[in-house]
Design an enzyme around this catalytic site. Structure first.
Site, PDB file in Angstrom:
ATOM      1  N   VAL A 403       0.843  -1.198   0.000  1.00 34.22           N
ATOM      2  CA  VAL A 403       0.000   0.000   0.000  1.00 34.22           C
ATOM      3  C   VAL A 403       0.879   1.249   0.000  1.00 34.22           C
ATOM      4  O   VAL A 403       2.101   1.177  -0.050  1.00 34.22           O
ATOM      5  CB  VAL A 403      -0.974  -0.007   1.203  1.00 34.22           C
ATOM      6  CG1 VAL A 403      -1.852  -1.242   1.168  1.00 34.22           C
ATOM      7  CG2 VAL A 403      -0.220   0.074   2.529  1.00 34.22           C
ATOM      8  N   HIS A 453      11.079  -6.530  -0.563  1.00 32.68           N
ATOM      9  CA  HIS A 453      11.106  -5.372  -1.452  1.00 32.68           C
ATOM     10  C   HIS A 453      11.278  -5.845  -2.892  1.00 32.68           C
ATOM     11  O   HIS A 453      12.358  -6.252  -3.305  1.00 32.68           O
ATOM     12  CB  HIS A 453      12.264  -4.447  -1.042  1.00 32.68           C
ATOM     13  CG  HIS A 453      12.443  -3.264  -1.934  1.00 32.68           C
ATOM     14  ND1 HIS A 453      13.647  -2.601  -2.063  1.00 32.68           N
ATOM     15  CD2 HIS A 453      11.582  -2.620  -2.762  1.00 32.68           C
ATOM     16  CE1 HIS A 453      13.517  -1.609  -2.921  1.00 32.68           C
ATOM     17  NE2 HIS A 453      12.270  -1.602  -3.352  1.00 32.68           N
TER      18      HIS A 453
END
Length: 721
Positions: A403, A453
């Site tokens: 998000v 990531h």
């Protein structure tokens, strides 16, 4: 006769079958021990009067995959140029013993034959390839900074002609059976069941075992017209292209020189020229750097080198992806491609369906290009369930949160997800800069909280940076790495900090470019200096793509949380002026450092000159050095601080995360290539000229004083960071 790497069966019909079968590896590889066995076997077969011909094939699925790359890296550390030349000449002599032994050899290629494996096949008098799309052949050595070192350049030239040889050698591409036959680098393509019969039939036809180039008066067709316009244009164009594309890569130019010189010489002298160029490349650090990072370190990471021992292997059957923007949609797609059911959640149905639509668009393009069937694409898309309902997370094994990059938003999302997901599920954040330990404060189970990531676009970028929070458990790390392996991506493991590793170092590159603009460096010179270093895109163009909002948001958030402990990067004033004063915030804002005319090519904004007056006394080579040094220096700080744990992770992250030039091997390999003592001395000079961001730490100075780089020499015990 049976050996470690090969076996030989002699038939009553005079035909011997030599099978490659490396007992130590799943594939056949060129190695010193294999070479010794082949030398003995060729001598024995040549001397045996009962043997009239030889079939060379493989007992494995593939024929031969090429050289043992670890051997080549060790060779860089242990060989001088004379020894590297002798190494090449030994393999060359083995191939010549096949060619000149007076008996016909046929290569029955039952699978892929690449690099040294295809060079071996080229040395045979005839080549038959199995009719299988997976049975590709080629000489990909350019991709590791080398050239074929045992006759490949010269045989390919004489079989396929200069134009085809140059194309194959410079691209390093592998070709399928139909093209290999058309290029005349194989002589037949037959079904697998007929392969050995076809080889036996050719030998029984009584072929002449003398190669064309060993006949008196032979001259390569191109050599007879080496100065004609067509040949001159070929090499002039190829040389210009290689110099431009390769930049700091010596292999393409060496390959062209090798082919051009070799085509004008008798065959054995041409082989000697090839060995000289091979030796030059093998003893150049570029090949060592490329092989070590892009093959050895990459393969080790993908095989689970950093995975904690003692944790049972796991698989993710169902994953939740929170946030259906570009990152979330990409994560959902690659998960579904791996056979995982995906729950894709966003705050509105429209946003969630838009994320699923991104996946549908990517799949449709793959179908259109013939890379995937429509049935396969439909099955993948059916695994992605777009919704706004967090209840859909029931039963997931893992959640990836993607998000908005805001601590409060992420905290609220974490709480909503953890109210639904099973007690044993892992929660991963795809944040690119926010500390994982800080984000885990919103979790009721911080031991199961980790950073994953991904890089954009997720479907094309192979790296995943795995970030350990202070309370992340070894089991969570192991399960996260298992998930990355399921996705067939390459993991690096780092410890927690703001920006972690990749984002932290990448920012030094873009901010250095902005700082140069403030110094009066012309913008075109900035961009060209970065590309001259080997960076794929200049820093100003990158800033436009990521938008100026993103780096400024990172800076502002860090100032808010760290206050006076934080020194903003030197490019911040330029970014604020561009966005806040000039209203040029990047490509999405209509323009930034570049203009984006409708229907035209982007170009640097002419108005930059009025706000950042340019100097004429600019040293382009110095700018290139600055780009490389600032990134390498920040990487060294990450290792010193314990954010990075190994130099291998540092280099993988640099090359595959943000595109640090492969010729360097990565940021820490670059320091070793320069020499740590030289690097520290030059960094001191840069610090005096441009500021303390270049200044080496006491830790780095101590390493330099000891002459201690980041990678140990071959055979040595690795140094502690």
């Amino acid at each position: 006769m049976n050996m470690r790497h090969i076996s030989i069966a002699k038939g009553a019909d005079g035909i011997a079958v030599l099978s490659l079968d490396n007992a130590d590896e799943s594939v056949n590889l060129v190695s010193a021990s294999w070479l010794a066995e082949m030398e003995q076997a060729i001598a024995d077969l040549t001397a045996d009067a009962a043997v009239t011909g030889v079939i060379l094939t493989s007992a494995k699925k593939g024929f031969m995959a090429g050289a043992d790359l670890k051997l080549l890296v060790d060779g860089f550390e242990t060989m001088d140029r004379r020894q590297a030349y002798a190494f090449s000449q030994r393999a060359t002599a083995m191939h010549r013993a096949i060619e000149k032994g007076g008996k016909p050899w046929v290569a029955a290629l039952n699978g892929l034959a690449l690099g040294g494996g295809f060079e071996l096949a080229l040395a045979c008098h005839y080549r038959i390839l199995v009719d299988d799309r997976r049975a590709v052949v080629g000489l990909p050595e350019v991709n590791v900074g080398l050239l074929p070192g045992s006759g490949g350049t010269q045989r390919l030239l004489r079989l396929a002609g200069a134009r085809a040889a140059v194309d194959l050698l410079l691209s390093g591409r592998a070709v399928k059976p139909d093209e290999a036959l058309r290029l005349r680098i194989v002589d037949e393509v037959v079904p697998g069941a007929e392969l050995l019969d076809a080889a036996r039939s050719w030998l029984q036809s009584g072929p002449d075992p003398v190669r064309a180039w060993d006949r008196k008066g032979y001259q390569a067709a191109e050599a007879r017209g080496v100065l004609v316009p067509e040949t001159a244009v070929l090499f002039t164009t190829a040389t210009a292209g290689a110099a431009k594309a390769g930049r700091n890569l010596p292999a393409p130019i060496a390959i062209l020189s090798c082919v051009f010189e070799g085509m004008q010489l008798p065959f054995d002298r041409a082989l000697s020229v090839e060995s000289k160029y091979f030796a030059r490349l093998l003893t150049d650090p570029v090949a060592r750097n490329i092989i070590r990072t892009s093959f050895l370190s990459k393969q080790a990471a993908e095989r689970g080198l950093r995975r904690p021992a003692g944790v049972p292997p796991s698989r993710v059957a169902k994953v939740g992806v929170l946030g259906a923007g570009m990152m979330g949609a990409g994560i959902a797609l690659v998960s579904a491609q791996a056979g995982i059911d995906v729950v894709l959640i966003d705050r509105t149905s429209e946003l969630a369906e838009k994320g699923r639509g991104h996946a549908a668009g990517v799949l449709a393009r793959e179908v259109e290009k013939g890379r995937r069937t429509a049935t396969d694409a439909a099955a993948i898309l059916a695994r992605i369930h777009a919704t706004t309902d967090f209840a859909g997370l029931d039963g997931v094994d893992l959640v990836v949160e993607a998000v908005f990059e805001d601590t409060a938003v992420k905290a609220a999302t974490t709480a909503k997800a953890e109210a639904v997901i099973p007690a044993g599920a892992i929660f991963a954040s795809n944040t690119s800069t926010l500390p994982i330990t800080q984000l885990a404060e919103a979790s009721a189970r911080p031991e199961q909280f980790i950073g994953l990531h991904f890089f954009s676009p997720v479907e094309r970028m192979g790296l995943v940076e795995v970030i350990m929070g202070r309370r992340t458990s070894p089991e969570t790390l192991a399960r996260a790495l298992d998930f990355v392996a399921q996705l067939r991506k390459t993991p690096i493991v780092v410890n927690d900090s703001r920006g972690f590793y990749t984002s932290r170092v990448f920012q030094t590159f873009i901010h250095e470019g902005a700082a140069m603009l403030a110094e009066g460096v012309p913008p075109a010179v900035i961009e060209n200096a970065a590309r001259a270093a080997g960076m794929p895109v200049g820093p100003l163009a990158l800033l436009d793509e990521v938008t100026l909002d993103l780096p400024l948001k990172i800076v502002d958030q860090t100032i808010a949380e760290e206050g006076d402990r934080y020194t903003p990067p030197p490019g911040v004033p330029v970014l604020r002026h561009m966005r806040d004063v000039l209203g040029r915030g990047g490509r999405k804002a209509g323009g930034g450092f570049y203009e984006y005319p409708a229907g035209g090519r982007k170009h640097l904004w002419p108005g930059l000159a009025g706000h950042f007056p340019a100097r004429s006394d600019v040293d382009g080579a110095q700018l290139t050095r600055r780009f490389l040094y600032i990134q390498a220096m920040e990487t060294a700080r990450c290792l010193e601080e314990g954010v990075l744990i190994t130099p291998q992770d540092a280099d993988l992250g640099a090359v595959y995360g943000w595109g640090f030039p492969l010729w360097t091997g990565g940021t820490l390999s670059y320091i070793d290539t320069v020499g740590i003592e030289v690097f520290v001395a030059e960094a001191d000079r840069l610090a005096q000229a441009h500021g303390p961001r270049y200044a080496p730490s006491a830790w780095l100075r101590q390493r330099a004083a000891r002459g201690e780089g980041f990678y140990p020499p071959a055979g040595a015990t690795p140094c502690a960071a």
